[in-house]
Design a protein around this motif. Structure first.
Motif, short mmCIF file in Angstrom:
data_model
loop_
_atom_site.label_atom_id
_atom_site.label_comp_id
_atom_site.label_asym_id
_atom_site.label_seq_id
_atom_site.Cartn_x
_atom_site.Cartn_y
_atom_site.Cartn_z
N THR A 13 0.84 -1.18 0.00
CA THR A 13 0.00 0.00 0.00
C THR A 13 0.88 1.23 0.00
O THR A 13 1.89 1.27 0.71
N LEU A 14 0.48 2.22 -0.79
CA LEU A 14 1.23 3.48 -0.84
C LEU A 14 0.26 4.62 -0.66
O LEU A 14 -0.76 4.69 -1.35
N ALA A 15 0.55 5.52 0.26
CA ALA A 15 -0.29 6.70 0.49
C ALA A 15 0.57 7.94 0.32
O ALA A 15 1.63 8.06 0.94
N TYR A 16 0.13 8.85 -0.52
CA TYR A 16 0.84 10.11 -0.76
C TYR A 16 -0.01 11.22 -0.18
O TYR A 16 -1.14 11.42 -0.61
N LEU A 17 0.52 11.91 0.80
CA LEU A 17 -0.23 12.95 1.50
C LEU A 17 0.55 14.26 1.41
O LEU A 17 1.45 14.52 2.20
N GLY A 18 0.20 15.06 0.41
CA GLY A 18 0.88 16.34 0.26
C GLY A 18 2.34 16.17 -0.07
O GLY A 18 2.70 15.76 -1.16
N ARG A 19 3.18 16.44 0.88
CA ARG A 19 4.64 16.34 0.66
C ARG A 19 5.25 15.17 1.42
O ARG A 19 6.45 15.17 1.70
N ALA A 20 4.46 14.19 1.74
CA ALA A 20 4.97 13.02 2.44
C ALA A 20 4.30 11.76 1.89
O ALA A 20 3.22 11.83 1.33
N ALA A 21 4.98 10.65 2.05
CA ALA A 21 4.43 9.37 1.58
C ALA A 21 4.74 8.29 2.61
O ALA A 21 5.76 8.34 3.30
N ALA A 22 3.85 7.35 2.70
CA ALA A 22 4.05 6.18 3.54
C ALA A 22 3.72 4.96 2.70
O ALA A 22 2.76 4.95 1.96
N ASP B 103 3.66 0.51 2.68
CA ASP B 103 3.74 -0.77 3.36
C ASP B 103 3.87 -1.82 2.27
O ASP B 103 2.94 -2.05 1.50
N PHE B 104 5.04 -2.43 2.18
CA PHE B 104 5.30 -3.39 1.12
C PHE B 104 5.08 -4.83 1.57
O PHE B 104 5.38 -5.76 0.84
N GLY B 105 4.55 -5.02 2.76
CA GLY B 105 4.32 -6.36 3.28
C GLY B 105 5.60 -6.94 3.87
O GLY B 105 6.70 -6.37 3.75
N ASP B 106 5.50 -8.04 4.54
CA ASP B 106 6.63 -8.73 5.16
C ASP B 106 7.41 -7.83 6.11
O ASP B 106 8.63 -7.96 6.28
N GLY B 107 6.73 -6.84 6.72
CA GLY B 107 7.38 -5.99 7.70
C GLY B 107 8.20 -4.85 7.13
O GLY B 107 8.78 -4.07 7.88
#
Length: 128
Positions: free
Chosen positions: A65-74, A76-80
């Motif tokens: 999962t990829l979330a882009y929020l303004g000037r930041a991103a988070a 989660d590629f799985g497996d920790g």
């Protein structure tokens, strides 16, 4: 009746990733059914129920999962493995993921033009 509905529900997230995998699965399943020539009744049940089904059941594989929020991103590629970034790295991580999902040269060229216009003139916020 409600117990039957609860048993038949799936807990798949409402994401494009799921829809994409289901579409590929459905296309392959219909192709397999057409090639094997099995007769399917109007209820979706194989008339030769004693034989093994030609199509395996759908199995969802989460690719992250990829979330882009303004000037930041988070991400989660799985497996920790996770990623948290900001500014330029986040922007281009998001754009590379978005670019890879385009299906035609036309949409990729339109993206390049939009991103170039944004770089030269800034974001157009006059319509909002």
């Amino acid at each position: 009746m409600l117990a039957h509905v609860d048993r038949s529900l799936t807990a798949l997230p409402a994401l494009a990733q799921v829809a994409d995998q289901e579409g590929v699965y459905l296309g392959r399943s219909l192709s397999t059914i057409a090639k094997t020539g099995k007769d399917i009744s109007e209820h979706g049940i194989d008339k030769g129920a004693s034989e093994k089904s030609a199509v395996e059941p759908f199995n969802y594989h989460h690719h992250g999962t990829l979330a882009y929020l303004g000037r930041a991103a988070a991400a989660d590629f799985g497996d920790g493995y996770t990623y948290r970034g900001s500014n330029l790295a986040a922007k281009y991580l998001w754009r590379s993921a978005y670019w890879s999902q385009q299906v035609s040269l036309r949409t990729r060229l339109m993206l390049v033009m939009d991103w170039t216009r944004e770089l030269l003139f800034g974001r157009d916020i006059s319509r909002f």
